[in-house]
Design an enzyme around this catalytic site. Structure first.
Site, PDB file in Angstrom:
ATOM      1  N   TYR A  55       0.826  -1.210   0.000  1.00 42.82           N
ATOM      2  CA  TYR A  55       0.000   0.000   0.000  1.00 42.82           C
ATOM      3  C   TYR A  55       0.859   1.258   0.000  1.00 42.82           C
ATOM      4  O   TYR A  55       1.822   1.388   0.754  1.00 42.82           O
ATOM      5  CB  TYR A  55      -0.919   0.031   1.230  1.00 42.82           C
ATOM      6  CG  TYR A  55      -1.792   1.256   1.271  1.00 42.82           C
ATOM      7  CD1 TYR A  55      -2.918   1.352   0.473  1.00 42.82           C
ATOM      8  CD2 TYR A  55      -1.471   2.338   2.086  1.00 42.82           C
ATOM      9  CE1 TYR A  55      -3.715   2.487   0.484  1.00 42.82           C
ATOM     10  CE2 TYR A  55      -2.255   3.482   2.112  1.00 42.82           C
ATOM     11  CZ  TYR A  55      -3.373   3.549   1.302  1.00 42.82           C
ATOM     12  OH  TYR A  55      -4.149   4.682   1.306  1.00 42.82           O
ATOM     13  N   HIS A  85      -5.043  15.944  -3.673  1.00 36.13           N
ATOM     14  CA  HIS A  85      -5.451  16.172  -2.297  1.00 36.13           C
ATOM     15  C   HIS A  85      -5.209  17.615  -1.827  1.00 36.13           C
ATOM     16  O   HIS A  85      -5.508  17.953  -0.675  1.00 36.13           O
ATOM     17  CB  HIS A  85      -4.725  15.197  -1.360  1.00 36.13           C
ATOM     18  CG  HIS A  85      -5.303  13.815  -1.402  1.00 36.13           C
ATOM     19  ND1 HIS A  85      -5.226  13.027  -2.527  1.00 36.13           N
ATOM     20  CD2 HIS A  85      -5.994  13.101  -0.489  1.00 36.13           C
ATOM     21  CE1 HIS A  85      -5.823  11.870  -2.286  1.00 36.13           C
ATOM     22  NE2 HIS A  85      -6.309  11.896  -1.061  1.00 36.13           N
ATOM     23  N   ASN A 197       0.713  12.001   4.867  1.00 29.98           N
ATOM     24  CA  ASN A 197       0.118  11.151   5.897  1.00 29.98           C
ATOM     25  C   ASN A 197       0.652  11.543   7.268  1.00 29.98           C
ATOM     26  O   ASN A 197       1.762  11.180   7.646  1.00 29.98           O
ATOM     27  CB  ASN A 197       0.462   9.690   5.621  1.00 29.98           C
ATOM     28  CG  ASN A 197      -0.761   8.825   5.408  1.00 29.98           C
ATOM     29  OD1 ASN A 197      -0.647   7.632   5.242  1.00 29.98           O
ATOM     30  ND2 ASN A 197      -1.938   9.393   5.420  1.00 29.98           N
ATOM     31  N   TYR A 281     -16.801  35.231  44.369  1.00 26.91           N
ATOM     32  CA  TYR A 281     -16.054  34.055  43.920  1.00 26.91           C
ATOM     33  C   TYR A 281     -14.991  34.363  42.868  1.00 26.91           C
ATOM     34  O   TYR A 281     -13.952  33.713  42.813  1.00 26.91           O
ATOM     35  CB  TYR A 281     -17.012  33.014  43.340  1.00 26.91           C
ATOM     36  CG  TYR A 281     -17.849  32.277  44.356  1.00 26.91           C
ATOM     37  CD1 TYR A 281     -17.758  32.550  45.725  1.00 26.91           C
ATOM     38  CD2 TYR A 281     -18.750  31.298  43.944  1.00 26.91           C
ATOM     39  CE1 TYR A 281     -18.539  31.884  46.650  1.00 26.91           C
ATOM     40  CE2 TYR A 281     -19.536  30.622  44.870  1.00 26.91           C
ATOM     41  CZ  TYR A 281     -19.421  30.915  46.211  1.00 26.91           C
ATOM     42  OH  TYR A 281     -20.206  30.245  47.104  1.00 26.91           O
ATOM     43  N   ARG A 284     -12.202  35.406  45.110  1.00 30.74           N
ATOM     44  CA  ARG A 284     -11.861  34.422  46.139  1.00 30.74           C
ATOM     45  C   ARG A 284     -11.446  33.075  45.533  1.00 30.74           C
ATOM     46  O   ARG A 284     -10.573  32.385  46.064  1.00 30.74           O
ATOM     47  CB  ARG A 284     -13.051  34.230  47.076  1.00 30.74           C
ATOM     48  CG  ARG A 284     -12.677  33.515  48.363  1.00 30.74           C
ATOM     49  CD  ARG A 284     -13.853  33.056  49.204  1.00 30.74           C
ATOM     50  NE  ARG A 284     -15.097  33.781  49.047  1.00 30.74           N
ATOM     51  CZ  ARG A 284     -16.266  33.294  49.455  1.00 30.74           C
ATOM     52  NH1 ARG A 284     -16.343  32.115  50.036  1.00 30.74           N
ATOM     53  NH2 ARG A 284     -17.376  33.999  49.295  1.00 30.74           N
ATOM     54  N   PHE A 330      -2.064   7.804  11.697  1.00 34.92           N
ATOM     55  CA  PHE A 330      -2.412   9.128  11.175  1.00 34.92           C
ATOM     56  C   PHE A 330      -3.661   9.702  11.833  1.00 34.92           C
ATOM     57  O   PHE A 330      -3.994  10.864  11.640  1.00 34.92           O
ATOM     58  CB  PHE A 330      -2.661   9.043   9.663  1.00 34.92           C
ATOM     59  CG  PHE A 330      -3.588   7.926   9.286  1.00 34.92           C
ATOM     60  CD1 PHE A 330      -4.925   7.947   9.627  1.00 34.92           C
ATOM     61  CD2 PHE A 330      -3.113   6.821   8.597  1.00 34.92           C
ATOM     62  CE1 PHE A 330      -5.780   6.916   9.297  1.00 34.92           C
ATOM     63  CE2 PHE A 330      -3.962   5.772   8.264  1.00 34.92           C
ATOM     64  CZ  PHE A 330      -5.305   5.822   8.613  1.00 34.92           C
ATOM     65  N   GLU A 415     -12.681   5.295   5.305  1.00 34.77           N
ATOM     66  CA  GLU A 415     -12.347   6.217   6.397  1.00 34.77           C
ATOM     67  C   GLU A 415     -13.635   6.535   7.144  1.00 34.77           C
ATOM     68  O   GLU A 415     -14.204   7.626   7.033  1.00 34.77           O
ATOM     69  CB  GLU A 415     -11.677   7.463   5.814  1.00 34.77           C
ATOM     70  CG  GLU A 415     -10.378   7.120   5.102  1.00 34.77           C
ATOM     71  CD  GLU A 415      -9.823   8.253   4.247  1.00 34.77           C
ATOM     72  OE1 GLU A 415     -10.364   9.376   4.315  1.00 34.77           O
ATOM     73  OE2 GLU A 415      -8.856   8.007   3.508  1.00 34.77           O
TER      74      GLU A 415
END
Length: 497
Positions: A55, A85, A197, A281, A284, A330, A415
């Site tokens: 791959y 991409h 990646n 508060y 404090r 990844f 995915e």
């Protein structure tokens, strides 16, 4: 003073080193790291020669992983994944973020598990030193399979495609490389995938935001101390005995820090008249709130520093074992949850600051004029500050909604769970900026209250320094004016604090 030389691949990265990498520094590459890179590259080349499906080397990507790619097309495959991409959109990352992204990706490659060549590592180092800033749009990553889109835009810069910034101007990458005496890099097998990646885009944006968030803890303590002075707070609530009794580290540190700022103040005298027996508060409980945020920000820092040193590719190359293994390093979930957590934590600095601002502007609490105006009624003083602070706190509440609990599947269902970590990082960045502004509003108002109360000669050593820093940028309010200009000047102060 010359630039610091950082040798990548020798020592682990820290958040502090990451901050330096985001600035203009000098990079060198450790020889042992280059040896690791060469060893993993040799295994990749061996697999290429064997022509067996691996791959990312000789197959398609994602749902196309079952499609074999012929040997003559392997280098084109790597260029294609960069081009296809590079789908980023929106404003570009800052120069600091882009520079850090580049150096973090280089550091990951030097771990020796990506399978790229040493030539690619050296080309990235040269790109860093050239001061060419890759144009990387901020939107487009879903935070799994790595930050594919942002890292693809980094890859474009390296191969001489797309656009970059040089000397602050947007120009074509090829022209920028030529101006700097560099040639477009020719990708080898697996090197396109090896560039995209990983989690380095969300890591660069989130790391710099987290670094600032941690700094804001100390700034919030200093500003709170100034409000103690302005409101004549009861310092008994800062007594170390109280905080040690709870055993929360951040709380102990915050109380110690605030009390340290007040050393030398008239507040430490038993003769000083207090506004209240017990403060509201927001005064404090400042150590309890600031400290809780600090503890969780430090936890997030631990996760981030692990990721700075991680190998986040797929597949990963293990040269000693002779293995190339597909996995899911990844996936940005550790960072997504960390940045979402940091967003909640740092938001609280603004949330409690806005309440202290209300005390300063409200005459029932401050004992001074409404909104610290000189001629109340005719003038509104800093009334508008509370509106601005409230709007920032509200926006932070919206932005603190976690992105990491969402997942939109992609790539044909392969995915099927993603982290949305880049969204988490970008939200954190905006929240940090909002918090800085909120602290500015409180600090300016506290300084005005101190001026009106004629208390500047009674301040502690630390609070006097803070007061003087404010007054270097923002003059006392003597009548209504455009107070948005005070905010801009206050941002100069808060960056110095």
């Amino acid at each position: 003073m010359g630039k610091e030389n950082i040798e990548l691949g020798k020592e682990p990265l820290t958040l502090e080193i990451a901050k330096k990498l985001a600035s203009k520094t000098i990079l060198s590459i450790n020889k042992e790291a280059l040896r690791r890179v060469s060893e993993s590259r040799s295994l990749v080349e061996k697999k290429v020669a064997e022509n067996k499906p691996v791959y990312g080397i000789n197959t398609g990507f994602g749902v196309n992983a079952s499609i074999s790619i012929p040997g003559k097309e392997l280098k084109k495959l790597q260029v294609n994944i960069i081009r296809s991409h590079a789908t980023g959109f929106g404003n570009p990352l800052s120069a600091e973020e882009s520079r850090l992204l580049l150096s973090l990706r280089l550091f990951t490659l030097l771990n020796g598990h990506t399978g790229v060549s040493s030539e690619l590592c050296l080309a990235l180092k040269d790109l860093y030193h050239s001061e060419i800033i890759p144009l990387i749009p901020e939107k487009g990553s879903v935070g799994a399979s790595g930050d594919l889109a942002p890292l693809a835009h980094l890859g474009l810069s390296l191969i001489g495609e797309g656009s970059v910034f040089l000397d602050g101007k947007k120009i074509e990458a090829k022209a920028a490389l030529k101006k700097k005496g560099l040639k477009p890099y020719v990708l080898k097998e697996k090197e396109g995938l090896g560039l995209i990646n990983g989690t380095q885009a969300m890591l660069s944006v989130g790391s710099l935001a987290l670094y600032e968030a941690l700094e804001l803890f100390f700034k919030a303590n200093k500003v709170a101390a100034l409000s103690f002075e302005a409101l004549r707070g009861n310092v008994d609530e800062l007594n170390p005995l109280i905080h040690k009794a709870r055993k929360q580290i951040g709380q102990i540190e915050s109380a110690k820090d605030i009390l340290g700022q007040l050393q030398g103040s008239s507040l430490l005298s038993k003769k000083t008249k207090r506004r209240f027996l017990q403060d509201p508060y927001s005064l404090r409980c400042a150590p309890q709130v600031h400290g809780a945020s600090f503890d969780f920000l430090n936890f997030c820092k631990t996760i981030v520093e692990r990721e700075l040193n991680a190998s986040t590719d797929n597949p990963l190359v293990f040269s000693k074992e002779g293995l190339i293994l597909s996995g899911g390093n990844f996936h940005g979930e550790p960072l997504a949850i960390s940045f979402d957590t940091a967003a909640i934590a740092v938001s609280e600095f603004a949330s409690i600051s806005e309440r202290r601002l209300e005390l300063l502007l409200n005459p029932h609490f401050s004992g001074l004029t409404p909104f610290l105006a000189i001629n109340p009624g005719l003038e509104s003083g800093y009334m508008g500050f509370q509106y601005l602070s409230a709007s920032l706190v509200n926006e932070n509440k919206v932005l603190s909604s976690p992105a990491s609990v969402d997942s939109i599947p992609g790539n044909g269902g392969i995915e099927d769970h993603v982290s949305m970590g880049m969204t988490s990082a970008r939200k954190l960045k905006q929240i940090v900026y909002n918090v800085k502004v909120a602290l500015v509003l409180e600090a300016i108002s506290a300084a005005q209250a101190i001026t009106l109360g004629k208390l500047s000669h009674k301040l502690g050593k630390g609070t006097k320094k803070t007061f003087d820093l404010i007054r270097e940028e923002v003059t006392p309010l003597t009548g209504d004016r455009i107070i948005s200009e005070d905010v801009q000047k206050g941002l100069i102060f808060i960056n110095k604090l």
